[in-house]
Design an enzyme around this catalytic site. Structure first.
Site, PDB file in Angstrom:
ATOM      1  N   CYS A  50      77.648 102.778  -7.477  1.00 48.62           N
ATOM      2  CA  CYS A  50      78.893 102.899  -7.866  1.00 48.62           C
ATOM      3  C   CYS A  50      79.641 103.486  -6.937  1.00 48.62           C
ATOM      4  CB  CYS A  50      78.854 103.813  -9.141  1.00 48.62           C
ATOM      5  SG  CYS A  50      80.660 104.405  -9.559  1.00 48.62           S
ATOM      6  N   THR A  51      80.788 102.786  -6.340  1.00 48.47           N
ATOM      7  CA  THR A  51      81.560 102.989  -5.250  1.00 48.47           C
ATOM      8  C   THR A  51      81.996 104.564  -5.180  1.00 48.47           C
ATOM      9  OG1 THR A  51      83.471 101.967  -6.203  1.00 48.47           O
ATOM     10  CG2 THR A  51      82.105 100.452  -4.655  1.00 48.47           C
ATOM     11  N   HIS A  52      82.260 105.226  -6.410  1.00 46.46           N
ATOM     12  CA  HIS A  52      82.666 106.439  -6.462  1.00 46.46           C
ATOM     13  C   HIS A  52      81.909 107.519  -5.862  1.00 46.46           C
ATOM     14  CE1 HIS A  52      85.745 105.047  -9.705  1.00 46.46           C
ATOM     15  NE2 HIS A  52      86.275 106.075  -9.537  1.00 46.46           N
ATOM     16  N   GLU A  92      86.713 110.887  -9.784  1.00 47.12           N
ATOM     17  CA  GLU A  92      88.362 110.423 -10.212  1.00 47.12           C
ATOM     18  C   GLU A  92      89.151 111.471 -10.198  1.00 47.12           C
ATOM     19  OE1 GLU A  92      88.669 107.055 -10.089  1.00 47.12           O
ATOM     20  OE2 GLU A  92      90.531 106.860 -10.716  1.00 47.12           O
ATOM     21  N   ASP A 123      89.482  98.408  -7.651  1.00 47.48           N
ATOM     22  CA  ASP A 123      88.385  99.109  -8.386  1.00 47.48           C
ATOM     23  C   ASP A 123      89.069  99.411  -9.645  1.00 47.48           C
ATOM     24  OD1 ASP A 123      86.091 100.519  -9.090  1.00 47.48           O
ATOM     25  OD2 ASP A 123      86.753 102.198  -7.953  1.00 47.48           O
ATOM     26  N   SER A 124      88.350  99.895 -10.570  1.00 46.63           N
ATOM     27  CA  SER A 124      88.664 100.813 -11.868  1.00 46.63           C
ATOM     28  C   SER A 124      89.372 101.841 -11.652  1.00 46.63           C
ATOM     29  CB  SER A 124      87.459 101.009 -12.743  1.00 46.63           C
ATOM     30  OG  SER A 124      86.788 101.998 -11.914  1.00 46.63           O
ATOM     31  N   CYS A 126      83.844  97.388  -6.647  1.00 43.89           N
ATOM     32  CA  CYS A 126      83.575  98.030  -8.214  1.00 43.89           C
ATOM     33  C   CYS A 126      82.291  97.327  -8.509  1.00 43.89           C
ATOM     34  CB  CYS A 126      84.513  98.039  -9.029  1.00 43.89           C
ATOM     35  SG  CYS A 126      84.168  98.466 -10.811  1.00 43.89           S
ATOM     36  N   TYR A 132      85.291 102.095 -16.397  1.00 42.10           N
ATOM     37  CA  TYR A 132      84.872 100.725 -16.820  1.00 42.10           C
ATOM     38  C   TYR A 132      83.492 100.924 -17.295  1.00 42.10           C
ATOM     39  CZ  TYR A 132      88.417  97.682 -14.432  1.00 42.10           C
ATOM     40  OH  TYR A 132      89.648  97.051 -13.969  1.00 42.10           O
TER      41      TYR A 132
HETATM   42  N1  DGL Z   1      83.541 102.411  -9.151  1.00 44.00           N
HETATM   43  C1  DGL Z   1      82.876 101.821 -10.093  1.00 44.00           C
HETATM   44  C2  DGL Z   1      81.743 101.084  -9.837  1.00 44.00           C
HETATM   45  O1  DGL Z   1      81.442 100.953  -8.655  1.00 44.00           O
HETATM   46  C3  DGL Z   1      83.255 102.066 -11.735  1.00 44.00           C
HETATM   47  C4  DGL Z   1      83.283 103.321 -12.220  1.00 44.00           C
HETATM   48  C5  DGL Z   1      83.847 103.230 -13.520  1.00 44.00           C
HETATM   49  O2  DGL Z   1      85.062 102.756 -13.848  1.00 44.00           O
HETATM   50  O3  DGL Z   1      83.107 103.456 -14.478  1.00 44.00           O
HETATM   51  O4  DGL Z   1      80.905 100.838 -10.620  1.00 44.00           O
END
Ligand code: DGL
Length: 259
Positions: free
Chosen positions: A179-181, A147, A6-7, A69, A38
């Site tokens: 978004c996985t975050h 993050e 992931d990012s 991601c 990202y």
């Molecule tokens: N975790 C990410 C996603 O699922 C990316 C978040 C980011 O780096 O902006 O999109």
């Protein structure tokens, strides 16, 4: 070994689901922290990073890779599959499961700008959500909060209200975590949305798909290792909230690949 990337730390949500299903497989997690976030980057830059990061995982011995991601999957899944011979699993916002459960025919999607502006997302909406109102919410500030390990602070709570209150007011009954975050904010999101709104998180289906493909590869000893392209000190505290006892190492051997 299975490589998960992931990012930043969001993909640890997917890693946890994979480890729960495949406790005997060795896992390498790579956070591309040097280029985080990202969301605001061009699709071409994200694509290049994805090729290099997955290349690095393959150089470590990955026989299967998971792009945990949404933003990188949107920008790079096809080029990744064309470039590398190993199976590559991607993630995408759960539009299809959301459409299957909505009764008000109104759904909300929280994601990065990169994911929401991507062609992959438009195709997904066209294919599954033609007769459904899809309200998209780019939420870059939430990515930064997760993050930084600010999972339940008053600031994060206030931001969540800012993003979610308009969805509640618009009458959505289903909210997609695109978004996985955002998995790490699920409890607070549920509290704000209340019982009547369904939350769609795709980490489990992605882990199941990974487990299907993992049948073809050798098991290991269940060792999980974490790597970053940036400064390990920058993410070690937040990572500790997500994976007890985790330590993170700098990635030394990044290959150069052009998208
Ligand atoms: N975790 C990410 C996603 O699922 C990316 C978040 C980011 O780096 O902006 O999109």
């Amino acid at each position: 070994m299975i490589g998960v990337y992931d990012s930043g730390l969001g993909g640890v949500s997917v890693l946890r689901a994979i480890h729960a299903l495949l406790p005997q497989h060795d896992l390498h997690y790579l956070a591309d922290t040097a280029y985080f976030p990202y969301g605001p980057l061009s699709a071409a830059t994200v694509c290049e990073r994805a090729l290099e990061c997955v290349g690095a995982l393959i150089a470590h011995g990955a026989a299967l890779a998971v792009v945990a991601c949404n933003t990188a999957s949107s920008a790079a899944l096809e080029p990744l599959r064309a470039h590398y011979a190993i199976p590559i699993v991607g993630v995408e916002p759960g539009i299809k499961p959301a459409v299957a459960v909505t009764r008000t025919r109104r759904i909300g999607v929280l994601a990065t700008g990169g994911t929401l502006q991507g062609e992959r997302f438009s195709r997904l909406v066209q294919r599954y959500a033609n007769d459904v109102q899809v309200q998209t919410v780019p939420a870059p500030a939430l990515v930064e909060q997760v993050e930084a390990g600010q999972l339940a602070t008053p600031d994060t709570h206030a931001l969540l209200h800012e993003y979610l209150d308009p969805l509640i007011a618009a009458g959505v009954d289903t909210v997609v975590l695109g978004c996985t975050h955002f998995h790490f904010l699920s409890d607070t999101i549920r509290q704000i949305l209340g019982e009547s709104i369904t939350l769609i998180d795709t980490s489990l289906p992605v882990a199941r798909r990974t487990a299907d493909l993992a049948q073809q590869i050798a098991r290991g000893t269940g060792r999980v290792q974490f790597f970053t392209t940036g400064d390990p000190a920058q993410i070690s505290v937040a990572l500790g909230y997500m994976w007890a006892g985790a330590t993170v190492q700098p990635l030394e051997d990044m290959p150069r690949v052009r998208c």
